[in-house]
Scaffold this active site. Sequence first.
Site, mmCIF file in Angstrom:
data_model
loop_
_atom_site.group_PDB
_atom_site.id
_atom_site.type_symbol
_atom_site.label_atom_id
_atom_site.label_comp_id
_atom_site.label_asym_id
_atom_site.label_seq_id
_atom_site.Cartn_x
_atom_site.Cartn_y
_atom_site.Cartn_z
ATOM 1 N N LYS A 9 0.835 -1.202 0.000
ATOM 2 C CA LYS A 9 0.000 0.000 0.000
ATOM 3 C C LYS A 9 0.866 1.248 0.000
ATOM 4 O O LYS A 9 2.010 1.232 0.454
ATOM 5 C CB LYS A 9 -0.990 0.011 1.153
ATOM 6 N N SER A 25 -9.003 4.794 -14.190
ATOM 7 C CA SER A 25 -7.760 4.376 -13.566
ATOM 8 C C SER A 25 -7.305 5.379 -12.534
ATOM 9 O O SER A 25 -7.944 6.406 -12.291
ATOM 10 C CB SER A 25 -6.646 4.162 -14.575
ATOM 11 N N THR A 57 -9.980 0.223 -8.925
ATOM 12 C CA THR A 57 -9.672 0.605 -10.296
ATOM 13 C C THR A 57 -8.339 -0.059 -10.641
ATOM 14 O O THR A 57 -8.003 -1.091 -10.091
ATOM 15 C CB THR A 57 -9.650 2.150 -10.456
ATOM 16 N N TYR A 58 -7.578 0.527 -11.553
ATOM 17 C CA TYR A 58 -6.265 -0.020 -11.883
ATOM 18 C C TYR A 58 -5.259 1.116 -11.943
ATOM 19 O O TYR A 58 -5.608 2.275 -12.135
ATOM 20 C CB TYR A 58 -6.296 -0.807 -13.197
ATOM 21 N N GLY A 73 -11.694 8.961 -14.731
ATOM 22 C CA GLY A 73 -12.952 8.310 -15.030
ATOM 23 C C GLY A 73 -13.931 8.400 -13.876
ATOM 24 O O GLY A 73 -13.973 9.382 -13.144
ATOM 25 N N ALA A 74 -14.736 7.357 -13.706
ATOM 26 C CA ALA A 74 -15.791 7.351 -12.684
ATOM 27 C C ALA A 74 -15.236 7.591 -11.286
ATOM 28 O O ALA A 74 -15.912 8.181 -10.439
ATOM 29 C CB ALA A 74 -16.553 6.033 -12.743
ATOM 30 N N ALA A 75 -14.013 7.145 -11.012
ATOM 31 C CA ALA A 75 -13.412 7.342 -9.694
ATOM 32 C C ALA A 75 -13.300 8.820 -9.338
ATOM 33 O O ALA A 75 -13.300 9.183 -8.159
ATOM 34 C CB ALA A 75 -12.039 6.680 -9.637
#
Length: 138
Positions: A9, A25, A57-58, A73-75
């Site tokens: 992390k 992403s 996400t990635y 994006g959506a994030a």
Amino acid sequence: MYRKFLRSKIHRATVTQADVDYEGSLTIPPNLLQAADIRPYEAVHVWNVTRGTRVETYAITGVEGSTDICANGAAAHLIQPGDIIIIATFAFVAEAEEMPAVEPRVVFVDAGNKMVQLDTEVAGPLRRAAIERAADCC
């Protein structure tokens, strides 16, 4: 049987940009990806400390030398500039064979997303003492 364990992390990174029109992403600087052993396009969990939201996400590689972390994006609806986030990866480990080898890699960053410490996971109050002992590593 397989169990899912924390693998790495990046702890308390600061989001610098959010772009809802990008395909998706989380953009992460290359040095932080390397320190956390996160590969481009690998799935990442993003826990927003500021807002209490979570998203998967990635990772994509940011610009060399940059400290920018960008939600795409959506994030970008859940993660905004200035938010403090934790970026985590997990691994599925065969219970009998590999469990003793599980030791998460934790990358600590300052408010400007510069790495200040590379360590393993340490429980609650012990973390503060560990940080104080590690003058500067990086």
